[in-house]
Design an enzyme around this catalytic site. Structure first.
Site, PDB file in Angstrom:
ATOM      1  N   ARG A  29       0.960  -1.185   0.011  1.00  0.00           N
ATOM      2  CA  ARG A  29       0.202  -0.027   0.161  1.00  0.00           C
ATOM      3  C   ARG A  29       1.051   1.279   0.080  1.00  0.00           C
ATOM      4  NH1 ARG A  29      -1.752   1.831   4.484  1.00  0.00           N
ATOM      5  NH2 ARG A  29      -2.302   0.219   5.470  1.00  0.00           N
ATOM      6  N   TYR A  89     -15.687  18.527 -14.319  1.00  0.00           N
ATOM      7  CA  TYR A  89     -16.050  17.043 -14.595  1.00  0.00           C
ATOM      8  C   TYR A  89     -17.233  16.603 -13.659  1.00  0.00           C
ATOM      9  CZ  TYR A  89     -15.904  12.031 -14.529  1.00  0.00           C
ATOM     10  OH  TYR A  89     -16.442  10.711 -14.600  1.00  0.00           O
TER      11      TYR A  89
HETATM   12  C1  LIG Z   1     -13.081  10.406 -16.334  1.00  0.00           C
HETATM   13  C2  LIG Z   1     -12.427  11.661 -15.732  1.00  0.00           C
HETATM   14  C3  LIG Z   1     -12.532  11.803 -14.612  1.00  0.00           C
HETATM   15  C4  LIG Z   1     -12.680  11.043 -13.384  1.00  0.00           C
HETATM   16  O1  LIG Z   1     -11.819   9.770 -13.509  1.00  0.00           O
HETATM   17  P1  LIG Z   1     -12.502   8.398 -13.118  1.00  0.00           P
HETATM   18  O2  LIG Z   1     -11.173   7.331 -13.865  1.00  0.00           O
HETATM   19  O3  LIG Z   1     -13.538   7.905 -14.054  1.00  0.00           O
HETATM   20  O4  LIG Z   1     -12.672   8.142 -11.831  1.00  0.00           O
HETATM   21  C5  LIG Z   1     -11.995  13.130 -14.251  1.00  0.00           C
HETATM   22  N1  LIG Z   1     -11.873  14.215 -15.032  1.00  0.00           N
HETATM   23  C6  LIG Z   1     -11.907  13.952 -16.229  1.00  0.00           C
HETATM   24  C7  LIG Z   1     -11.775  15.217 -17.061  1.00  0.00           C
HETATM   25  C8  LIG Z   1     -12.539  12.915 -16.768  1.00  0.00           C
HETATM   26  O5  LIG Z   1     -12.702  12.856 -18.010  1.00  0.00           O
END
Ligand SMILES: *Cc1c(COP(=O)(O)O)cnc(C)c1O
Length: 366
Positions: A42, A94
């Protein structure tokens, strides 16, 4: 070392006495006690160490931290803030991270969402307890462009940290640290993985300062870390990242040009188009405009859904960044409170042959 060379060799740390060309996967969760031991998986393991070294180099940072998802990486930054801190974030952030701030940090952090293209509004959003400014450029799904240098000057003046979600651009086209960012965030699930089969996230820091110590503590104590397998596969995928990004951008530019002259299309959003309001800033801070575009069809949600249903090579699914083209009507994914126009379609342009993609789109728009 140039980017293409570093992408191949920067994450390949081979110490095995059998001298394999490619770094082996070390599944062991524990390591024999000795002065340089990694102690426990970890805290660290050889594959994660290699991935973090690779990511730090690609983003020109001092150190990196790998996480089990992009959201885990973003949330680690918010968790590293002291309670009562205020942060400024984009109104079109996002949606998964916006939801995380609003649900997980209610009563712990204060947040103001602003239009990051409006520098006066950003300047006016600062409070005495503002500790973090978060930007995402290009943004999702309207591909809005934020001037990283301009926001960085505002953040520095007020003593706040600037973090940039660089998922859409990737370090192939944009290094936010060069423009004043302190922390860079990625969803590795997207272009880093590149094949829609790995979930992951990452943070890269400009300096190994006190805030970074707090972030590393969230990573290690919180424990939302990727497995050695995922780290291995990410190192493998990133070897082809520079060439994949060249293909994605070339195809997205061609599709954007095709769509912007089509009479069934109302509007195209792609920072590579001269008509895009963020084009001058994008041309200044990016060396390529990326593989994502959005467009509005003439008509309503049903018309947009009809176009999507007629496509053969663009799969109707959420997410971005894989070799296969993905398409979705974004408002349907974002739920009833979304501000995204109902007839807006987002495309993650893949690496199929460009003529197949253009022909498929032409037939679907008939
Ligand atoms: C997909 C995405 C995230 C989140 O990532 P995950 O791997 O789905 O947890 C954050 N920011 C952007 C711009 C994304 O496209």
């Amino acid at each position: 070392m140039k980017l293409e060379t570093f992408a191949i060799h920067g994450g390949n740390i081979v110490s095995d006495s059998e001298k394999p060309v490619v770094q082996p996967i070390t599944l062991s969760t524990t390591f024999v006690h000795q002065p340089e031991s990694m102690i426990y998986a970890r805290a660290n393991n050889p594959n994660r160490h290699a991935l973090e070294k690779l990511l730090a180099g690609l983003e020109k940072g001092a150190d990196a931290a790998a996480f089990s998802s992009g959201n885990a990486a973003g949330v680690a930054v918010f968790q590293a803030l002291e309670s009562g801190s205020h942060l400024i974030a984009p109104e079109d952030m996002y949606h998964g991270l916006k939801n995380a701030i609003l649900s997980m940090f209610k009563g712990v952090l204060e947040v103001t969402f602003v239009d990051m293209a409006d520098l006066e509004k950003v300047a006016a959003a600062f409070q005495s307890n503002t500790k973090l400014v978060w930007v995402e450029t290009p943004s999702n799904p309207l591909l809005k462009i934020t001037d990283i240098s301009a926001i960085s000057r505002l953040a520095k003046e007020k003593g706040a940290i600037l973090a940039c979600d660089n998922t859409f651009a990737t370090p192939v086209f944009q290094n936010p640290i060069d423009f004043g960012a302190d922390i860079v965030m990625h969803s590795s699930t997207k272009y880093f993985g590149g094949h829609s089969d790995i979930l992951g996230g990452a943070l890269i820091t400009k300096e190994t300062d006190e805030f970074w110590e707090r972030v590393k503590n969230v990573q290690i104590s919180g424990g939302a870390v990727p497995s050695p397998m995922d780290c291995y596969y990410l190192c493998r995928s990133i070897k082809t990242l520079p060439y994949r990004m060249k293909g994605h951008t070339e195809h997205a530019m061609a599709l954007a040009n095709f769509l912007s002259t089509h009479n069934a299309v109302e509007k195209v959003y792609y920072p590579g188009l001269k008509s895009h309001p963020g084009h001058p800033v994008a041309a200044n801070q990016m060396t390529g405009f990326g593989g994502i575009l959005s467009f509005q069809v003439k008509g309503d949600a049903d018309d947009a859904d009809r176009v999507i249903s007629k496509l053969n090579y663009f799969t109707n699914a959420t997410s971005i960044g894989g070799v296969e083209s993905l398409i979705e009507r974004r408002a349907a994914s974002e739920g009833p409170n979304t501000l995204t126009p109902q007839n807006l379609i987002r495309v993650s342009v893949g690496l199929e042959h460009l003529y197949d993609l253009l022909e498929d789109m032409e037939n679907a728009l008939k």
